[in-house]
Write an enzyme that holds these catalytic residues in place. Sequence first.
Site, short mmCIF file in Angstrom:
data_model
loop_
_atom_site.label_atom_id
_atom_site.label_comp_id
_atom_site.label_asym_id
_atom_site.label_seq_id
_atom_site.Cartn_x
_atom_site.Cartn_y
_atom_site.Cartn_z
N TYR A 162 0.82 -1.65 -0.56
CA TYR A 162 0.23 0.19 0.21
C TYR A 162 0.57 1.47 -0.39
CZ TYR A 162 -3.91 3.42 1.26
OH TYR A 162 -4.26 3.83 0.80
N LYS A 166 0.93 3.97 -2.86
CA LYS A 166 0.31 4.98 -3.06
C LYS A 166 1.50 6.29 -2.95
CE LYS A 166 -4.09 4.56 -1.63
NZ LYS A 166 -4.72 5.02 -2.86
P1 NAD Z 1 -13.81 2.01 0.39
O1 NAD Z 1 -13.42 -0.02 0.16
O2 NAD Z 1 -14.45 1.90 1.40
O3 NAD Z 1 -13.14 2.38 -0.52
C1 NAD Z 1 -12.41 1.44 -1.94
C2 NAD Z 1 -13.33 1.41 -3.11
O4 NAD Z 1 -12.53 1.15 -4.43
C3 NAD Z 1 -14.74 0.35 -2.73
O5 NAD Z 1 -15.50 0.43 -3.62
C4 NAD Z 1 -14.53 -0.77 -3.79
O6 NAD Z 1 -15.10 -1.57 -4.42
C5 NAD Z 1 -13.67 -0.42 -5.15
N1 NAD Z 1 -12.17 -0.87 -5.26
C6 NAD Z 1 -11.28 -2.15 -5.47
N2 NAD Z 1 -10.58 -2.07 -5.87
C7 NAD Z 1 -11.20 -1.84 -7.34
C8 NAD Z 1 -11.26 -2.53 -9.18
N3 NAD Z 1 -10.54 -2.94 -8.77
N4 NAD Z 1 -11.49 -1.93 -9.46
C9 NAD Z 1 -13.05 -0.82 -9.29
N5 NAD Z 1 -12.96 -0.24 -7.44
C10 NAD Z 1 -12.42 -0.90 -6.66
O7 NAD Z 1 -12.22 2.58 1.15
P2 NAD Z 1 -11.76 4.34 1.21
O8 NAD Z 1 -11.70 4.62 2.70
O9 NAD Z 1 -13.37 5.15 1.20
O10 NAD Z 1 -10.84 4.54 0.37
C11 NAD Z 1 -11.17 4.82 -0.65
C12 NAD Z 1 -9.71 5.33 -1.15
O11 NAD Z 1 -9.23 6.57 -0.22
C13 NAD Z 1 -8.92 4.59 -1.53
O12 NAD Z 1 -7.91 4.67 -2.62
C14 NAD Z 1 -8.23 4.66 -0.34
O13 NAD Z 1 -6.56 3.55 -0.59
C15 NAD Z 1 -7.62 5.88 0.31
N6 NAD Z 1 -7.70 6.27 1.59
C16 NAD Z 1 -8.16 5.93 2.31
C17 NAD Z 1 -8.12 6.60 3.93
C18 NAD Z 1 -9.20 5.84 5.34
O14 NAD Z 1 -8.30 6.38 5.61
N7 NAD Z 1 -10.35 6.05 4.36
C19 NAD Z 1 -7.20 7.17 4.05
C20 NAD Z 1 -6.00 7.84 3.13
C21 NAD Z 1 -6.23 7.30 1.73
#
Ligand code: NAD
Length: 257
Positions: A162, A166
Amino acid sequence: MSSPLDLFDLSGKAAIVTGASSGIGRHAARTLAAAGAKVAIAARRLDALVELERQIEALDGRALPLPLDVTDAASVADCVKAAETELGPISILVNNAGIADTKAALEVTGDDWDRVVDTNLKGAWLMAQAVAEHMTRLGHGGAIVNMASVLGLAGTGQVPAYCASKVGLVNLTRALAVEWARQGIRVNALAPGYIETEINRDFLNSAAGESLKKRVPLRRFGSPDDLDGALLLLASEAGRYITGSIITVDGGQTAAL
Ligand code: NAD
């Protein structure tokens, strides 16, 4: 008289949000729609998008659910084509789809590594390339917002793929911003800190989460709507002179030693 706030208006613009079925992506789609955009909401399972489509249309917005696996180039091409056909020229892409695999570095297999990097880095690249090809062909430019992470700016244990994906996305953002500036395509990234969503809520509210919270200067975790201001800035004309930037939205977490 026009107001500087008009620059944030997305009326008439078409956007694609990847990974829109949950968490940050689902919220980002609602935010873009609330600002006036027509939004292609894309995820692997269409049935997971029904409720979001209903919510956006209840606000008189336009939502187009589309199947998408960002790791599959043919699926990416189909998604961008369908969005263009139904919504018109695409001027905003939010590259949000992402996964994490929490495991000690010595336990990570080649398949584990590929799954994370293929989704978070290659997937974002495939989407950016397909949308930029479309923007360049139509000659209208646009804005790409990559969902990076504070783990693209600093490292931590148990999530090596991860972190690598990133930091790759952070520098891909800069590289594409430089190359595509001439085509009028701005490429930026958000680097969120801890954002509370369904998948991490239990952990963030556990004793371990409480001790993490003490390292966040604003003394709370973020929520998806804490990203709204930065997202709208990067996606709209308000950010017209911003490209190649990484905006950290982390309550001060990465500013603290
Ligand atoms: P989440 O798991 O709710 O959302 C991720 C989404 O990506 C899901 O809807 C999943 O189905 C989709 N996904 C995964 N693989 C896929 C693929 N091959 N094709 C299409 N869609 C796919 O998690 P989140 O926390 O909402 O994360 C969203 C983004 O934000 C991610 O990139 C994550 O790395 C980033 N992020 C999240 C946080 C946090 O604290 N929640 C912090 C920093 C970055």
